[in-house]
Design an enzyme around this catalytic site. Structure first.
Site, PDB file in Angstrom:
ATOM      1  N   ASP A 112       7.354  -3.456  -8.443  1.00 26.73           N
ATOM      2  CA  ASP A 112       6.059  -2.805  -8.343  1.00 26.73           C
ATOM      3  C   ASP A 112       5.773  -2.023  -9.624  1.00 26.73           C
ATOM      4  O   ASP A 112       6.218  -2.415 -10.706  1.00 26.73           O
ATOM      5  CB  ASP A 112       6.022  -1.896  -7.108  1.00 26.73           C
ATOM      6  CG  ASP A 112       4.653  -1.858  -6.456  1.00 26.73           C
ATOM      7  OD1 ASP A 112       3.762  -1.188  -7.016  1.00 26.73           O
ATOM      8  OD2 ASP A 112       4.470  -2.485  -5.394  1.00 26.73           O
ATOM      9  N   HIS A 143       1.223   3.234  -6.812  1.00 25.80           N
ATOM     10  CA  HIS A 143       1.354   2.151  -5.832  1.00 25.80           C
ATOM     11  C   HIS A 143       2.804   1.934  -5.414  1.00 25.80           C
ATOM     12  O   HIS A 143       3.133   1.848  -4.220  1.00 25.80           O
ATOM     13  CB  HIS A 143       0.762   0.882  -6.456  1.00 25.80           C
ATOM     14  CG  HIS A 143       0.632  -0.284  -5.523  1.00 25.80           C
ATOM     15  ND1 HIS A 143       1.627  -1.216  -5.374  1.00 25.80           N
ATOM     16  CD2 HIS A 143      -0.374  -0.681  -4.712  1.00 25.80           C
ATOM     17  CE1 HIS A 143       1.241  -2.139  -4.504  1.00 25.80           C
ATOM     18  NE2 HIS A 143       0.026  -1.838  -4.087  1.00 25.80           N
ATOM     19  N   SER A 198      -0.469  -4.936   0.533  1.00 23.41           N
ATOM     20  CA  SER A 198       0.564  -4.226  -0.233  1.00 23.41           C
ATOM     21  C   SER A 198       1.321  -3.241   0.646  1.00 23.41           C
ATOM     22  O   SER A 198       2.473  -2.921   0.364  1.00 23.41           O
ATOM     23  CB  SER A 198      -0.068  -3.461  -1.394  1.00 23.41           C
ATOM     24  OG  SER A 198      -0.484  -4.324  -2.407  1.00 23.41           O
TER      25      SER A 198
END
Length: 1372
Positions: free
Chosen positions: A48, A296, A486
C-alpha cells in the site's frame, strides 16, 4: 435510529462495534469461540502507501510489548539516497556535507563508529515522502512560525523608507490616486515632476522598490520551497546508524539519529507532522528513507490487524503482525509502479525464505488492464502464490456498477488472488454514515462487478467496505472514515489471518487454494444482492474454519485446478459479440497443479486422482457429466446454446464436485457469461425504450436497485442521448439520486476506454438528459442504479436515442501535410446538423535515445530468488525548451501499460541542466502536463527485466514530448476542392443524412500560421480534436482525436544553411554553443569575416563585420581594396579570432602582432580583455568577490594571489582605456547617429553595421574597465572613496546602452554593489537567473539577503539552492 427524539430520553450508548465492522462476517463469534486464534503467529504484508507504526492500534500486539509492524520498506525508490560517497572527519571532528554545510560530529557518533572513522554522506529532499496535504500543513506551520512575522516587519520597514523618500522627493511617487480624467489632464505635469528626479535619486528609489519586490516575491515562492537535508550514515556495533540534519545548520547534536528499522524498529519525527524510518542496502551505498505517500495504507492495516484498548475498535486479527511494503510512489502522487510491485514481491519471497513467513498479502491497489492473459507483474504474482504459498487478497475495485469493471489485480492471467467486493450493513449505515434510518444490507453501488473481460471471476466474496479507524499521525486525526473495496480487502485479509492462526495451532495443513476454496464454498449467498458484485457471497469466517478443519485431508488441499478456456487461455467464457443465434462450442482445459509444483515429490503427483461430477447451473450451457482427472491436463468441450435467450446478461457456472464427497462443494468452477443484446434500427428511430410491465412504462427503483440493458449500437452511431423522467407525483421537493454507468468493451482495451459515469439527480416533472459517446456495431451496457444510500422509492422511465456523424473514409482523422488537401466523406446515422471544427492544441516532438546503458540492478533489492538478477536498460533523451511551456512526456511503446506489460517498469524522470528533477512519470503520463521553464533537459527512462535479451530489443524506443500550444490552431473546411485550394468560401454547416455522402476538404496549414504558432524544434505532428455536430451538448462528448503530421524538417545544404524554408526548423535551437563562431564566405572583391564572442565572465559579447572594421568615415565611398589590403585584413581578422581561443600567453603574442600592424584596431583590445577575464582568475559576483578578498587576509599566499589578480585587473583597465581613447573623437558621431529617427542614405545598412560595431566595442570596453576598477578598489579597500568615479562610468554607459542590456548588465550589478544598493542587485541577479539558472547566482542572492540582514530570506534561498543544484541525477 432517527435523530429526532420526542421523549427527551437520550441513549448513553454508541454502536462502536460497527465503526470497524466484524459481526457481519462472523469474526466476533469466531473470536469469542476461539480467543487464542486472534491472528497470533501470522504475518500480513500490506502492499500500500505505507503503514504508520505509531498510529493508534498499530503500536504493539495484544501483549502490549511485542512490536506489531515488524518490517517497513519503501519499494518505490522514492525515498532512496545515494550514500556511496565516503569521507573522514577533520581534526575538528567536522565533515562537509553534500550541501556544502559543515557538519559537526557528536561524541557519540565518533565513539560508536566501527568503520575506522569512515562516514558516508548524502542529501535528500523530503518533499515527496509525504502527501501533498501534509506538505501544505508543514509549510504553513513553518511559514507561520519562522517566516511571516519577520517578513512582514521587513516589508513594513522598506515601505516606510519608500514613503519617506517620496515625501522628500515629490516627483518620485509611483502612482497618484485620482480619477482618470484628472490623470489625463495632469499627465504632462506628472511627467515633468518625475523628470525632476536626478539619475542617482532614481536609482535610490529603484533600489527601495526592488527591495520590496524581493521580499514580496520570496513570500509568494515560500510555499514551493523544498527542504533538503544532509544525511550521514555510519556503521556501529548494532548496525547502520543514519543521522539527518533537520536543523539545516550542521548541528548534529540536534539532528535526527535513527537506526535500521529491521533491527531497532525506530520511528523518528522529522517535524510535528511527519515521521520516518530507514533501511540500508548494498553495503551502505543506499539509504532507504520510508515515509508515507497517503493515509490509505495505515487505515487498511488498522482494519486488518488493529489492536486497541477497546476491543470494539480492534481490527479483524488484532494479534497478527504487519509487514509494510510501500508500492505507492510519492513522485507520482501515490500511484503504484512496476518497480515497487516487483521489489515488494522480492521482499515477500526473501522473508518467506528467511523464516518470517508471510501468510497473507493485502493489496488494496490496482488499475484496469487492457488484457489479463499476459504481463510480467501478473506472472510474478502467480509465483508468489503458487510457489511460496502466500494467500493474496486484493480489492476488486470501485468502478461499478457496470459489468466487467473488475480491476487488475485480481484480473491477472490466473485466478491466484482473492478478489473482494464491498458490502455495507445496516449497522454500518447507522454508525459510520449518520443515516437517519437503516436500510437493508447491500453492496455499495460503485463496487466493481464481474465478470473479468476474459470471463473469469474477479470477485471471490464480499465483505464490509467501510470503517472509521486509525490513520497516520500526520493527519492530526485519530481516525477517519474511508470506504471502498480497499477497506473490504483487509477485512478478508484479517479474517484469513484468523483462519491461518487457528490452523497453525491445530496443526492442520492448508494452502492458498484450500483457503480460497473454503471461503468460496461457505460464503453466505445474498439472494437480494447483485450477484455480479458479491462473488460467492458474504464472507463467513466460522464456516470457513470448520470447512478447513473438516476437509483437512482432502486430496485437493495442496493444489489448484488451472482452468483455461479457448485459444487465449481465458479464465472463463465470456461471449459479448452481437446477437447470438447459433450454438457455440468452447474448448476448456483443466489441469491440476500442486503448490510449489517443481519441488513436489513425483510419487505425490503420480498418486493424484480425483473423479469429478460436472454440473451446469443453466440449461443453455452443456458439458459432459463426469471427468476423471489425474495429474495431467484434460480437455473438455463446453457447448452454449444462446437461441431463445431474452435480451440481457445470462450467467451460468459449471461446478466440479468430488464424486466421493459432494458436501465439500465445488473444487473448481467454469464461469460462463453470455450477453444477448436488444437491437434498435431505423424502424424504431434508433431509440431504445425501457421495458416495463406497468401501464405508464415506469420502473420502480428502491435504494441500490440496478437495471441493466444491453443494446447493440447501430452502425454509424457515435453518440447517444439518455432521457429519464420520474413519474412519481406530488414529490416536487424530493429527488432520486441515480448512478448512470454506460460501458462498451472494445477489443484488447480497458473497460475505461469507452464509458460514462455520472450521478444524476432525478426530479419529478423534469426530464433529465445525458449525452455520451458510443461506438457502432458494439454492445453497449446501459446501467442505471439508485444510489445505495438514497431513501425511498422512485419510479422512472427512460429511453435511449442513438445519433451519429461519421467520416467513413480510411484513417479520416490523421492528415499528412505532405499529401496536400485532405478529404472527409461524412455520413450520418439519421438526419443531423453537421458543423465540423478542427482545433490543434499540442505539438509533438519525437525524442530518440542519445545514450543506451545496460546494467544489473541492486544485488539485494532487485534479485529474485535463485540468483535471478534484474537488469535495467537506461535510455537517455535530450529536450530543448525555448520558452516556458506546459509539456507532457510519454514512451509510446510502454504508455498505458502496467500490469499487462512485458516489462516490469517504465519509470522516467526529467532533469534540468542542473540535474534537478522537474517531472516524473510512468505508465499513464501522456495526459499529465507540467510547467517547464526555458532550458535544456535530460530525460532518463528506466526499463527493467530479468532477461537482458528482452531489454536489448527496446533500445531504440522513442519518447514523445507534447507541448501545449499557447493558442489553439484552427483548420478551415471547404465543400469544394477548388475553394479549398484558394481559401474561398469556407464551409460552415449543413444537414447530413445516411446518404448521399457529404464531402468536405481541408487544406494543409500555411507556413505563416505555423510560424506564428512558434512550434518547438523538430515538431513531428500537431494533435487536437475534431468535433462534428452543431449541438453544443454533443460537441462536449463526441470528440475525436485529430493528428496533423507535419512535413519532415528540410535537410541543410552543403554550406550549413537550410536548402529552403522549413516549416518547423528553429535556427536558434541549432546555434553553435562555442564561445567564438567564425564563418567566412568569399566574394569577388570582399572578404566578409564575422567574429562572434558570447558573453562570458564580467563582460558581454561583441560582433564585428570585418569588411567594415576600418576606423575611417563610416565606410562610405571607400575605394576598391587591393589584394594586399584584403590579405592584410583577412590575416588580422583570423588573428583576432585566435586571440579569444588561445591561452593567455599565446593570445598576448598575437595581440601584440595585431596592434603593431593595426594600432587603431579596437577589436583586438576587446578580445584580449575577454581572454584575460575568462582565464586569468575565477569569475565571481560582487559580494562573493568581496568575501573572497576579505577572507584569510593574513595568509601570505592569499595576499600574493590578490596581488596577481590586481595586476591582471590593471591590465584590463589599461586595455579598456586604449579603446576609449581610440574612439574619443567618435563619441559625438555615435551618439548623433543613434539619435536619428530614420536614415535614408543609400548605404544606410553599411553605416548601421559599422556604427553597431563601434558602439559594441566602446560599451564593452567601458563595462569591463569599470568592473575591473571596482574590483581593484575592493582589493585596495577604498571602494567607497571611488564611488563617484564608478558613477561617472555608469552615466557614460547609459548614453549608449540600457543598464540591463546583456552587454552591460554585469557592470550595472557591480555598480549597484559599489553603491550598496542591494535591492537593485537582487533585481539584476534575478533577471540573469531567469536567462540562465546558475548556482553562483543563487549564492550571490544569498549574500545579498545577508547584506540586507534578512536572515529569513537567507534560509529560504539556501533551501532553494541546495534543492535546485544536486550533485547528480536522482536515483531510480
Amino acid at each position: 435510529m432517527a435523530a429526532n427524539n420526542s421523549s427527551g430520553i437520550i441513549e448513553a450508548t454508541f454502536p462502536t462495534g460497527a465503526l470497524v465492522p466484524k459481526a457481519e462476517t462472523g469474526v466476533l463469534n469466531f473470536l469469542q469461540k476461539y480467543p487464542e486464534y486472534d491472528g497470533r503467529d501470522t504475518v500480513i504484508a500490506i502492499f500500500d502507501s505505507g503503514v504508520d507504526p505509531r498510529a493508534t492500534g498499530l503500536v504493539s500486539l495484544c501483549d502490549g510489548k511485542a512490536v506489531k509492524v515488524i518490517e517497513r520498506f519503501d519499494c518505490t525508490g522514492c525515498g532512496d539516497v545515494d550514500m556511496s560517497k565516503k569521507i573522514n572527519a577533520n581534526e575538528k571532528t567536522q565533515i562537509t556535507g553534500i550541501s556544502g554545510r559543515v557538519l559537526k560530529l557528536t561524541p557519540q557518533m565518533i565513539a560508536s563508529n566501527t568503520a575506522n572513522g569512515e562516514y558516508r554522506i548524502g542529501l535528500k529532499s523530503f518533499h515527496d515522502l509525504c502527501p501533498s496535504k501534509v506538505r501544505e500543513n508543514i509549510i504553513n506551520t513553518y511559514k507561520n512560525k519562522d517566516w511571516d512575522r519577520t517578513n512582514k516587519i521587513a516589508i513594513a520597514d522598506v515601505t516606510r523608507k519608500i514613503i519617506e523618500f517620496e515625501a522628500q522627493n515629490p516627483g518620485a511617487c509611483n502612482e497618484i490616486n485620482i480619477c482618470f480624467f484628472i490623470i489625463f489632464l495632469f499627465a504632462l505635469i506628472l511627467l515633468t515632476e518625475l523628470s525632476k528626479l536626478s539619475w542617482d535619486k532614481k536609482l535610490i528609489k529603484e533600489n527601495l522598490d526592488n527591495t520590496l519586490e524581493m521580499l514580496n516575491n520570496y513570500d509568494k515562492l515560500y510555499k514551493d520551497i523544498k527542504t533538503t537535508y544532509d544525511i550521514v550514515l555510519y556503521q556501529t556495533a548494532n548496525g547502520w546508524q543514519a543521522v539527518i540534519d533537520i536543523t539545516e545548520k550542521g548541528d548534529l547534536e540536534k539532528a535526527l539519529h535513527i537506526g535500521e528499522y529491521s533491527k531497532t524498529h525506530e520511528m523518528k519525527n522529522v517535524d510535528d507532522f511527519f515521521s520516518i524510518s530507514v533501511n540500508v542496502h548494498d553495503n551502505g551505498d543506499l539509504l532507504e528513507i520510508v515515509g508515507m505517500c497517503s493515509s490509505h495504507g495505515t487505515h487498511v492495516a488498522s482494519i486488518a490487524s488493529g489492536n486497541h484498548t477497546s476491543k470494539d475498535l480492534d481490527g479483524v486479527a488484532p494479534n497478527a503482525r504487519i509487514v509494510s511494503l510501500t508500492i505507492g510512489d510519492g513522485r507520482l502522487g501515490s500511484m503504484e509502479t512496476g518497480t515497487a510491485l516487483v521489489r515488494a514481491m522480492i521482499k515477500v519471497m526473501e522473508l518467506c525464505g528467511s523464516g518470517t513467513k508471510i501468510d497473507v498479502i493485502n493489496m488494496s491497489y490496482g488499475e484496469h488492464a487492457h488484457w489479463s492473459n499476459a504481463g510480467r507483474i501478473g506472472e510474478l504474482m502467480n509465483e508468489v502464490v503458487n510457489k511460496y504459498g502466500v494467500v493474496w487478497v486484493v480489492s476488486a475495485g470501485n468502478h461499478g456498477p457496470a459489468l466487467c469493471t473488475v480491476g487488475t489485480p485480481p484480473d491477472i492471467s490466473q485466478p491466484s488472488c482473492i478478489g473482494v467486493g464491498a458490502y455495507v450493513s445496516p449497522q454500518m449505515m447507522e454508525a459510520e454514515y449518520v443515516m437517519r434510518e437503516k436500510l437493508p444490507g447491500n453492496v455499495y453501488t460503485w463496487t466493481s462487478r464481474d465478470p473479468c473481460i476474459d470471463g473469469g471471476r474477479g470477485v471471490t466474496i464480499c465483505a464490509p467496505g467501510g470503517a472509521i479507524t486509525s490513520v497516520p499521525q500526520f493527519t492530526m486525526s485519530k481516525s477517519q472514515l474511508m470506504n471502498g473495496t480497499s477497506m473490504a480487502a483487509p477485512h478478508v485479509a484479517g479474517a484469513i489471518a484468523l483462519l491461518i492462526s487457528g490452523l497453525k495451532q491445530k496443526g492442520v495443513k492448508y494452502s492458498p487454494y484450500s483457503i480460497k476454496r473454503a471461503i468460496s464454498n461457505t460464503a453466505t449467498k445474498l439472494n437480494y444482492v447483485d450477484p455480479f458484485a458479491q462473488g460467492s457471497g458474504l464472507l463467513n469466517v466460522e464456516k470457513s474454519f470448520d470447512y478447513l478443519v473438516e476437509f483437512e485431508n482432502a486430496v485437493e488441499n495442496m493444489l489448484r485446478f488451472s482452468v483455461r478456456c479457448g485459444p487465449q487461455n481465458a479464465k472463463g467464457i465470456h461471449i459479448r459479440q452481437g446477437v447470438l443465434k447459433k450454438p457455440i462450442e468452447c474448448d476448456v482445459t483443466i489441469e491440476p497443479c500442486f503448490l510449489n509444483d517443481t519441488e513436489t515429490e513425483p510419487q505425490q503427483k503420480y498418486n493424484f486422482n480425483v473423479r469429478l461430477n460436472l454440473v451446469s447451473s443453466q440449461p443453455f450451457v452443456q458439458c459432459g457429466a463426469y471427468l476423471d482427472l489425474s495429474y495431467s491436463a484434460r480437455l473438455m468441450v463446453v457447448k452454449i446454446t444462446p437461441a431463445g435467450l431474452e435480451p440481457g446478461v445470462h450467467t451460468a457456472i459449471i461446478s466440479a464436485y468430488d464424486s466421493n464427497c459432494i458436501q465439500k462443494g465445488a473444487l473448481f468452477e467454469i464461469p460462463v457469461t453470455i450477453v444477448q443484446p436488444h437491437v434498435v434500427d431505423s424502424d424504431n428511430s434508433y431509440t431504445f425504450e425501457s421495458p416495463s410491465a406497468k401501464s405508464d412504462g415506469s420502473i420502480e427503483f428502491q435504494p441500490n436497485t440496478i437495471k441493466r440493458n444491453f443494446i447493440m449500437v447501430p452502425n454509424r452511431a457515435t453518440w447517444a442521448v439518455l432521457r429519464i423522467n420520474a413519474t412519481d407525483k406530488n414529490r416536487e421537493n424530493d429527488f432520486g439520486k441515480f448512478f448512470v454507468h454506460t460501458m462498451q468493451i472494445l477489443p484488447k482495451s480497458s473497460c475505461r476506454l469507452l464509458e460514462t459515469m455520472k450521478i444524476l439527480a432525478i426530479k419529478p416533472e423534469n426530464e433529465t438528459t445525458l449525452h455520451f459517446a458510443c461506438e457502432g456495431d458494439n454492445i453497449l451496457e446501459l446501467c442505471i442504479a439508485k444510489y445505495w444510500s438514497n431513501y425511498g422509492s422512485t419510479h422512472i422511465k427512460y429511453s435511449l436515442e442513438f445519433h451519429g456523424i461519421l467520416a467513413n473514409n480510411a484513417s479520416p482523422f490523421m492528415m499528412q501535410a505532405a499529401r496536400g488537401v485532405h478529404k472527409f466523406d461524412f455520413v450520418a446515422l439519421n438526419r443531423e446538423d453537421l458543423q465540423p471544427q478542427i482545433q490543434l492544441k499540442t505539438a509533438a516532438v519525437v525524442l530518440r535515445p542519445v545514450e543506451v546503458k545496460f546494467s544489473p540492478l541492486s544485488p539485494t533489492r532487485d534479485l529474485l530468488p535463485e540468483g535471478r538478477q534484474i537488469y535495467q536498460n537506461m535510455l537517455t533523451y535530450s529536450l530543448q525548451v525555448s520558452k516556458a511551456q506546459e509539456i507532457a512526456l510519454y514512451a509510446p511503446v510502454f504508455n498505458a501499460l502496467l500490469y499487462e506489460s512485458e516489462f516490469e517498469s517504465q519509470l522516467w524522470m526529467m532533469f534540468d541542466a542542473n540535474k534537478s528533477m522537474v517531472a516524473c512519470g510512468d505508465a499513464h503520463s501522456h495526459k499529465v502536463y507540467t510547467k517547464i521553464e526555458k532550458g535544456e533537459y535530460t530525460i532518463k527512462l528506466q526499463i527493467r527485466h530479468e532477461k537482458r535479451d528482452l531489454l536489448e530489443k527496446i533500445s531504440e524506443a522513442n519518447m514523445v514530448a507534447l507541448f501545449k500550444l499557447a493558442n489553439t490552431i484552427s483548420m478551415d473546411l471547404y465543400d469544394h476542392f477548388n475553394n479549398c485550394l484558394v481559401g474561398r468560401r469556407k464551409f460552415t454547416n449543413c444537414i447530413v443524412n445516411d446518404c448521399p455522402v457529404k464531402v468536405l476538404y481541408v487544406a494543409p496549414l500555411p507556413q505563416e500560421k505555423l510560424t506564428k504558432a512558434n512550434l518547438p524544434t523538430n515538431c513531428a505532428w500537431l494533435g487536437g480534436t475534431i468535433t462534428l455536430s452543431k449541438d453544443e451538448a454533443v460537441r462536449r462528448i463526441d470528440t475525436h482525436e485529430f493528428t496533423y503530421v507535419l512535413n519532415p524538417p528540410e535537410k541543410k545544404n552543403g554550406n550549413g544553411g537550410s536548402s529552403g524554408t522549413g516549416t518547423n526548423s528553429n535556427g536558434a535551437a541549432n546555434a553553435s554553443k562555442s564561445k567564438t563562431n567564425l564563418s567566412t564566405a568569399a566574394h569577388t572583391n570582399n572578404v566578409n569575416a564575422r567574429v562572434s564572442s558570447a558573453a562570458s565572465g564580467d563582460g558581454a559579447g561583441v560582433t564585428i563585420n570585418a569588411a567594415n572594421t576600418s576606423n575611417g568615415t563610416n565606410g562610405v565611398g571607400s575605394p576598391k581594396k587591393s589584394s594586399n589590403e584584403e590579405y592584410a585584413e583577412g590575416l588580422r581578422d583570423f588573428q583576432c579570432m585566435m586571440i579569444s581561443k588561445c591561452d593567455v600567453n599565446k593570445a598576448e603574442d598575437i595581440y601584440d602582432e595585431v596592434i603593431a600592424a593595426h594600432p587603431k584596431h579596437s577589436l583586438a583590445h576587446v578580445l584580449y580583455m575577454q581572454n584575460i577575464d575568462a582565464n586569468e582568475y575565477k569569475q565571481l559576483y560582487p559580494l562573493a568577490f568581496s568575501k573572497m578578498v576579505n577572507t584569510n587576509k593574513s595568509d601570505s599566499h592569499h595576499q600574493e594571489e590578490l596581488a596577481r589578480i590586481r595586476t591582471v585587473l590593471e591590465r584590463i583597465v589599461q586595455l579598456g582605456g586604449y579603446v576609449i581613447n581610440d574612439m574619443a573623437d567618435e563619441y559625438d558621431a555615435i551618439l548623433a547617429y543613434y539619435g536619428l529617427k530614420n536614415d535614408t542614405r543609400p548605404d544606410a545598412n553599411k553605416i548601421k553595421t559599422n556604427m553597431d560595431k563601434k558602439k559594441a566595442n566602446l560599451v564593452e570596453a567601458l563595462a569591463r574597465r569599470g568592473i575591473a576598477k571596482i574590483k581593484i578598489s575592493i582589493i585596495d579597500g577604498n571602494m567607497k572613496q571611488c564611488v563617484d568615479e564608478f558613477n561617472e562610468i555608469y552615466v557614460e554607459i547609459q548614453k549608449f546602452a540600457d543598464p540591463t542590456d546583456s552587454k552591460v548588465i554585469q557592470f550595472t550589478l557591480w555598480h549597484a554593489f559599489a553603491n550598496s544598493q542591494y535591492g537593485r542587485m537582487y533585481k539584476i541577479l534575478q533577471k540573469m537567473y531567469d536567462e540562465k539558472r546558475q548556482r553562483d547566482i543563487q549564492d550571490e542572492l544569498n549574500l545579498v539577503a545577508g547584506a540586507l540582514e534578512y536572515a529569513h530570506l537567507q534560509t529560504a534561498i539556501q533551501r532553494i539552492t541546495i534543492s535546485a543544484y544536486p550533485n547528480n541525477f536522482r536515483i531510480f
